[in-house]
Design a protein around this motif. Structure first.
Motif, short mmCIF file in Angstrom:
data_model
loop_
_atom_site.label_atom_id
_atom_site.label_comp_id
_atom_site.label_asym_id
_atom_site.label_seq_id
_atom_site.Cartn_x
_atom_site.Cartn_y
_atom_site.Cartn_z
N THR A 284 1.09 -1.47 -0.20
CA THR A 284 0.10 -0.04 0.23
C THR A 284 1.00 1.11 -0.10
O THR A 284 0.45 2.00 -0.44
N GLN A 285 1.80 1.54 0.76
CA GLN A 285 3.14 2.71 0.95
C GLN A 285 3.81 2.48 -0.22
O GLN A 285 3.70 3.56 -0.21
N LEU B 51 1.37 3.84 -2.89
CA LEU B 51 0.81 5.81 -2.83
C LEU B 51 2.20 6.78 -3.35
O LEU B 51 1.90 7.50 -3.14
N ASP C 114 -4.09 -2.06 -0.42
CA ASP C 114 -5.22 -1.39 0.55
C ASP C 114 -5.31 -0.08 -0.62
O ASP C 114 -5.39 0.71 -0.28
N SER D 158 -7.96 1.14 0.19
CA SER D 158 -9.24 2.37 -0.19
C SER D 158 -8.26 3.35 0.75
O SER D 158 -8.43 4.52 0.67
N ALA D 159 -6.75 3.03 0.86
CA ALA D 159 -6.12 4.06 0.95
C ALA D 159 -5.77 5.11 0.34
O ALA D 159 -5.92 6.06 0.96
N TYR E 78 -6.46 9.54 -0.24
CA TYR E 78 -5.89 10.49 -0.52
C TYR E 78 -6.01 10.59 -1.59
O TYR E 78 -6.18 12.21 -1.84
#
Length: 455
Positions: A397-398, A401, A434, A436-437, A441
């Motif tokens: 996930t990171q 992003l 994820d 949704s994260a 954002y």
């Protein structure tokens, strides 16, 4: 000649030279009654009966009702002729009808199609029904934009208004259905959907509308295919997340991560794993011809200054020339670009290592190359940093992003980078990512907007 505009597709109104005219309620109803006559003359006695009966008044003596009608006619003509150029008499004409022993005074409203919204609406819809899909969709959208509510609303359920109201209502229904079909023919199911949804809300018991809406939603779901997320990316087209294989993105340029030595050897998986994206690049796009890929990379690297060269005794296998992280080599393959970007360091022990700062440096240097050499095509990128050259401090996930944030930062400086950033996630990685994260954002950061940069 004044520019006159009469509106009855919703609250009735009159504009002269772009300025709204103020009419009393009775005069407005008189205007609506004359429009309902569809260009035919209306005798004074009938005008009084139809307009004044709305208030529940009883018919008056002939002289009195004639005076009342003439008073409203005079008010309407003055509103039509603010510049005193004779437009009032031109548009609202007095005629004599031969009915019975004596002629009877009547009034006729004479308007060009562009002076009456329901006439313009009718012309647009009728011409659209014979037009090609793109022209039809344009005309129907323009026609429906004229509708602001129930036609001839001031007439209520008066008998004189029913024929025109029925015709306009039926034409409105036809226009909406035909707009949906035209947009579907053009492949714009997304634009057809709001029209169908509005019809379904207004007619919840209409089975045909319900089936049409269901068909549209099904087509839209099918269109997305493997898409997991699609979000307009201000200044840079769309951000798309798809489930699948990077090399299946036939319409897009590709991003492939490399180490700082740009090794391509996959023999015995000693330097580069055959299962890595680099290894698949050799097999999938270069037909297993590693030397062909290697030659192209080395040719592209001639324009970059190396950092240093390792000694043979320190790094006996693989390439020994190291380049700065972020070095990006655009390779032309079958008419599109593959961007080979260095984001990790290959140790002399043949283990690739990358820290978050390394990945960010690689990404930040990648996007200018995409903008310069990408031919403004979609760019597809995997979750780089999640494979063998793993950025151990970041989960998937990171990583996702960071890719999006880096692209967003570049968009602020150079919006026309690519029409679409497509992040391709392998099915095996999906349950550990994820989305949704990312959605949160995108809702809060407005990543490519100048306003977000200023905050």
């Amino acid at each position: 000649m004044a520019r006159i505009r009469v509106s009855v597709l919703g609250p009735a109104g009159l504009e002269v030279d772009g300025m709204p005219a103020r009419l009393t309620p009775l005069t407005t109803r008189l205007l609506v009654r004359l429009v309902a006559a569809d260009g035919e003359p209306v005798p004074v006695r009938r005008l009084h009966r139809d307009v004044w009966a709305v208030d529940g008044e009883q018919p008056h003596a002939a002289g009195r009702h004639r005076n009342e009608v003439q008073k409203r006619v005079l008010e309407l003509r003055r509103a039509l002729d603010t510049a005193h150029r004779g437009d009032g008499a031109r548009v609202l004409r007095t005629e004599q009808l031969l009915a019975g022993p004596a002629p009877e005074t009547a009034y006729r409203l004479v308007l060009a199609p562009d002076e009456l919204d329901c006439a313009e609406f009718t012309d647009l819809v009728n011409s659209a029904l014979l037009a090609a899909p793109a022209s039809a969709a344009d005309r129907l959208a323009a026609a429906l934009a004229l509708v602001r509510g129930r036609p001839l609303a001031e007439a209520g359920d008066a008998e004189f208004a029913r024929p025109l109201v029925r015709r306009l209502t039926a034409l409105h229904e036809t226009a909406r259905r035909q707009l949906i079909r035209s947009r579907m023919d053009l492949g714009r199911h997304d634009l057809a959907l709001p029209v169908a949804e509005l019809m379904a809300r207004e007619r919840p018991d209409d089975q045909d509308v319900a089936e049409l809406l269901g068909s549209l939603r099904t087509r839209l779901r099918e269109r997305h295919g493997r898409e997991l997320l699609r979000q307009p990316f201000p200044g840079a087209g769309d951000l798309v997340v798809v489930r699948g294989d990077l090399f299946d993105q036939q319409d897009a340029n590709l991003v492939v991560g490399f180490t700082d030595t740009f090794d391509t050897a996959t023999e015995q998986d000693l330097v580069i794993s055959r299962d890595s994206v680099q290894g698949q690049l050799v097999e999938r796009l270069f037909g297993g011809e590693r030397k062909l890929l290697d030659d192209r990379i080395q040719a592209g690297l001639k324009s970059f200054t190396p950092l240093r060269t390792e000694r043979v005794q320190d790094k006996p296998r693989g390439r020994r020339v190291r380049y700065p992280l972020g070095t990006t080599v655009p390779l032309t393959v079958d008419g599109r670009r593959v961007f080979a970007v260095a984001y990790s360091r290959l140790g002399n022990d043949l283990v690739a290592r990358s820290a978050p700062a390394d990945l960010r440096a690689g990404l930040d240097a990648l996007w200018p190359a995409v903008a310069r050499y990408g031919m403004y095509r979609p760019v597809a990128i995997p979750l780089i940093g999640s494979g063998l050259a793993r950025v151990v401090e970041l989960d998937r996930t990171q990583l996702l992003l960071m890719i999006v944030e880096s692209f967003a930062a570049h968009c602020r400086r150079e919006p026309a980078t690519a029409p679409e950033l497509r992040v391709v996630i392998r099915p095996a990685d999906l349950e550990r990512t994820d989305l949704s994260a990312l959605g949160a954002y995108l809702r809060t950061a407005r990543p490519c907007s100048p306003e977000a940069t200023a905050k």
